[in-house]
Scaffold this active site. Structure first.
Site, short mmCIF file in Angstrom:
data_model
loop_
_atom_site.label_atom_id
_atom_site.label_comp_id
_atom_site.label_asym_id
_atom_site.label_seq_id
_atom_site.Cartn_x
_atom_site.Cartn_y
_atom_site.Cartn_z
N LYS A 175 2.84 -5.24 -2.20
CA LYS A 175 1.95 -4.16 -1.76
C LYS A 175 2.77 -2.93 -1.38
O LYS A 175 2.40 -1.78 -1.72
CB LYS A 175 1.11 -4.63 -0.57
CG LYS A 175 0.36 -3.53 0.21
CD LYS A 175 -0.80 -2.97 -0.54
CE LYS A 175 -1.53 -1.87 0.24
NZ LYS A 175 -2.17 -2.32 1.48
N GLU A 258 1.26 8.98 6.71
CA GLU A 258 2.12 7.82 6.96
C GLU A 258 3.45 7.90 6.19
O GLU A 258 4.08 6.87 5.97
CB GLU A 258 1.41 6.53 6.58
CG GLU A 258 0.42 6.02 7.59
CD GLU A 258 -0.03 4.61 7.24
OE1 GLU A 258 0.16 3.70 8.09
OE2 GLU A 258 -0.57 4.39 6.15
#
Length: 298
Positions: A175, A258
């Protein structure tokens, strides 16, 4: 909010631990999910804003942005200590795992990740636009097999896909590899995947960032392969033309990004192994100027 809502929808006891402003919004608006997989609404939900009000919990589903982790760590530590709850982080990247283990102990922190494209509207309602709504979890410590088995049974009846994985660290890195490329290319181009698909140069950049993350995973003892890179690249190209990353969604809204947690984290890990990630470093440098949200161009 999405996964908590799905557990609540299935009849499980769920409380939401949020900041004061978010608590006020939830008290006014309730929990509302608008989803391609089915809508759900609940007006009266259990909300907490202080750790000392929480006396009973089995699992803390941690789903904060990377830049909010440090604010949350001490509170999560206190809740886990008070309740002996396990912590299941559904966050991008990998650095948060060590940070949580340092705070709460290795025995308390499970491995986890989520696949979902969702955002909040101006009322704080969840807007879920993809068919994916998956949670993967698994043990990072030998003492965690029992709680993972219990979670597997509990999550079978919720309206989302939940999978227990023994190789959860490998899944987390897969991921991480994918989201670094997907968020990086959509945020630098400032476009969804459709226009990127039409540019060979942009696709090449995305694939090179996947390859750099694969090589980095090997340095960390997680052996991703060229096959994993190809699968991630195929997934990237399979998205609908209007699909984009949560980072790009935040960028368009002028929200904080982020980038430090995702791309910056990869660069810190690379530095530890004395290797370079030229493509990811370039993506990081371009996105970094927008890290705090909207940029004043004057």
């Amino acid at each position: 909010m999405y996964f908590g809502g799905r557990f609540l929808e299935a009849g499980h006891h769920v409380s939401f631990f949020v900041r004061e402003k978010r608590a006020e919004q939830l008290q006014k608006e309730g929990l509302k999910i608008n989803s391609v997989k089915g809508n759900y609404e609940q007006k009266d939900i259990s909300i907490h804003t202080a750790p000392e009000t929480i006396n009973n919990a089995d699992i803390i589903l941690l789903a904060v942005k990377g830049y909010h982790l440090e604010q949350a760590v001490s509170q999560i530590k206190e809740i886990s200590k008070r309740t002996r709850a396990f912590i299941l982080p559904l966050m991008n990247g990998v650095e948060h795992i060590n940070r949580l283990q340092e705070a709460a102990g290795k025995e308390r922190v499970l491995g986890g990740l989520a696949f979902i494209i969702a955002t909040l509207n101006e009322k704080g309602h969840v807007k879920h636009t993809s068919k994916q709504h998956d949670i993967l979890f698994g043990p990072l410590h030998e003492s965690q097999h029992e709680i993972c088995e219990k979670l597997e049974k509990t999550s079978k009846n919720i309206n989302s896909n939940s999978f227990k994985k023994e190789d959860i660290l490998t899944q987390i890195w897969k991921k991480y590899m994918f989201i670094t490329a997907f968020s990086g290319i959509t945020s630098t181009v400032q476009a969804p995947i459709g226009p990127i698909m039409k540019s060979k140069a942009s696709l090449k950049t995305a694939k090179k960032s996947l390859q750099e993350m694969k090589d980095l995973s090997i340095k960390e003892g997680v052996s991703l392969t060229d096959k994993d890179v190809e699968q991630a690249f195929t997934q990237l190209k399979s998205f609908p033309a209007d699909a984009t990353s949560s980072m790009h969604q935040d960028l368009r809204k002028g929200y904080p990004l982020e980038v430090e947690h995702i791309h910056g984290g990869a660069l810190r890990i690379a530095s530890k192994h004395n290797v370079t990630l030229p493509v990811i470093e370039t993506l990081y440098g371009i996105i970094k100027v927008r890290e705090e949200g909207a940029v004043d161009m004057d």
